[in-house]
Design an enzyme around this catalytic site. Sequence first.
Site, short mmCIF file in Angstrom:
data_model
loop_
_atom_site.label_atom_id
_atom_site.label_comp_id
_atom_site.label_asym_id
_atom_site.label_seq_id
_atom_site.Cartn_x
_atom_site.Cartn_y
_atom_site.Cartn_z
N HIS A 60 -2.79 3.04 2.32
CA HIS A 60 -2.15 3.74 3.43
C HIS A 60 -3.09 3.97 4.60
CE1 HIS A 60 -3.66 7.95 2.76
NE2 HIS A 60 -3.71 7.59 1.48
N ASP A 164 -9.98 8.73 2.84
CA ASP A 164 -8.61 8.71 2.32
C ASP A 164 -7.65 8.39 3.47
OD1 ASP A 164 -6.25 9.10 0.95
OD2 ASP A 164 -6.40 11.28 0.87
N GLU A 194 1.96 8.08 3.90
CA GLU A 194 1.72 8.36 2.49
C GLU A 194 1.48 9.83 2.25
OE1 GLU A 194 -0.87 8.89 -1.16
OE2 GLU A 194 -1.23 9.41 0.94
N GLU A 195 0.78 10.46 3.19
CA GLU A 195 0.36 11.85 3.00
C GLU A 195 1.51 12.84 3.02
OE1 GLU A 195 -2.40 12.57 1.97
OE2 GLU A 195 -3.94 11.22 2.72
N ASP A 217 -6.50 3.32 -3.44
CA ASP A 217 -6.61 4.66 -2.86
C ASP A 217 -7.85 5.35 -3.42
OD1 ASP A 217 -5.98 7.01 -1.46
OD2 ASP A 217 -3.86 6.89 -1.97
N HIS A 303 -9.80 15.04 1.39
CA HIS A 303 -9.01 15.88 2.29
C HIS A 303 -9.88 16.94 2.97
CE1 HIS A 303 -4.52 15.02 1.29
NE2 HIS A 303 -5.26 13.91 1.22
#
Length: 338
Positions: A60, A164, A194-195, A217, A303
Site C-alpha cells: 500500500h 509503513d 489500506e490504513e 507490509d 505508525h
Amino acid sequence: MLSEITKIWGISGQEKQVSDYIIEQVRDYADSIVRDAIGNLIVVKRGYGENKKKIMSSAHMDEIGLCVVKILDNGFLKVRTIGGVSPHTSYMNRVVFKNGTYGTVGCTDKIQNVQPGEIEKMYIDIGAADKEEAEKYVQVGDCAVFCGDYVPLAGRNVMSKIFDDRVACYIQIEALKQMKTPYHDVYFVFTVQEEIGLVGAITSAERVNPDLGIAIDVTPAFDVPGSDHGNSALGKGAAIKINDSSVLCNPEMTEALIACAKEHGIAYQLDSLYAGGTDAGGISRSNAGVKAVGISIPNRYCHAPNSIVNLDDVEACIALLKAYTESELEIVVEEVIK
C-alpha cells in the site's frame, strides 16, 4: 530510492504523488500499467508458463495522518485521525500539509491523562494568530502527515517516517526490476487507503481476480525492551506471515515460501501477530476467495514518525518475493470434487 519514496506526501485517499513516482520507476520494466478509478496502481509482468496463474503482490502507498475538522477562533486546528494515529506518538511532533504548511501537534490536557482514542484533545498549531490568518494556509478537510527524515543508524538499520508501507513499495519495485521472465503473470499492485480498512486491496483484487495473493507490509519488531509478545526481530530476515487479525495465511503457500527461502539461502523468520492486518486480508476475501500469504518487514515503532527497519531484512524480502513469484508454484487453486 528508499529514501526518496519515504519523503513523498501521500495520506490515505491522496496517493497520486506516490503513484506518479512509482510509474516512473517501473515504466521500463512492466508489460502494462493501469491506475484505476480510486488510484490503485496495477503493474503487470507477463509470465511464460503453460499453466501460469495470476499472482497479485500488494503493497500500500498511503500513510496515516490528521485531517482538519474545525479552525478555532484563536487559529488552532482541531483534527480527526486518518488511519491508526495515536495521541501519544503524535504529541509535539511536526506535521506538514500538502501545500507545504508546517505545524506541530499540541494537546488540551496533560498528555499522560489522554486515553488512546481521545484525539479530540489534540490540535495542530501552525503559528496563526487567529482564524482569519489560519484560513490563509489551511481549510477544513485539509490533511497533514508526520515529518521524519530518512537517516542511517548503527549497523544496517535506517530510520524514517512511513516505512509503513513505502518500504514494501520499494521492495515490489526492486523485485520487478530484477525479475527476468516469471513463470506466472505477476500483478504488482500498489494499493490505496489500506490504513482506513484495506480499501484498495479489496477493489483491486476484484479487478485482477488473482489465483494467489501476497501482501508485502511491515510487521512489529518484538526485539525492544518490554516487548515479547511476538517473534519478529530486526536483522533476522524476511518475516513470513502465518496469521494476524485480518487473515489466516494459506498453509500451502506459507510452506512454499519457507521452502523457497531455504532453497535460495534467504534469511527468514516466522511472523504470527495478535493484532493488526495487511492487504492479505482484503485479497483473501475478494471474489470467491483467494489463497493468500504475507511477506513482512520487521519494523520498530510502526505508525510513529521515527520508525526503524534493517536493510538486510529489506534485501531478503526483495530476494524472496522475486524467487517466489518466478517459481512454478504448483498450488491447487480450486478442486472440483464431482
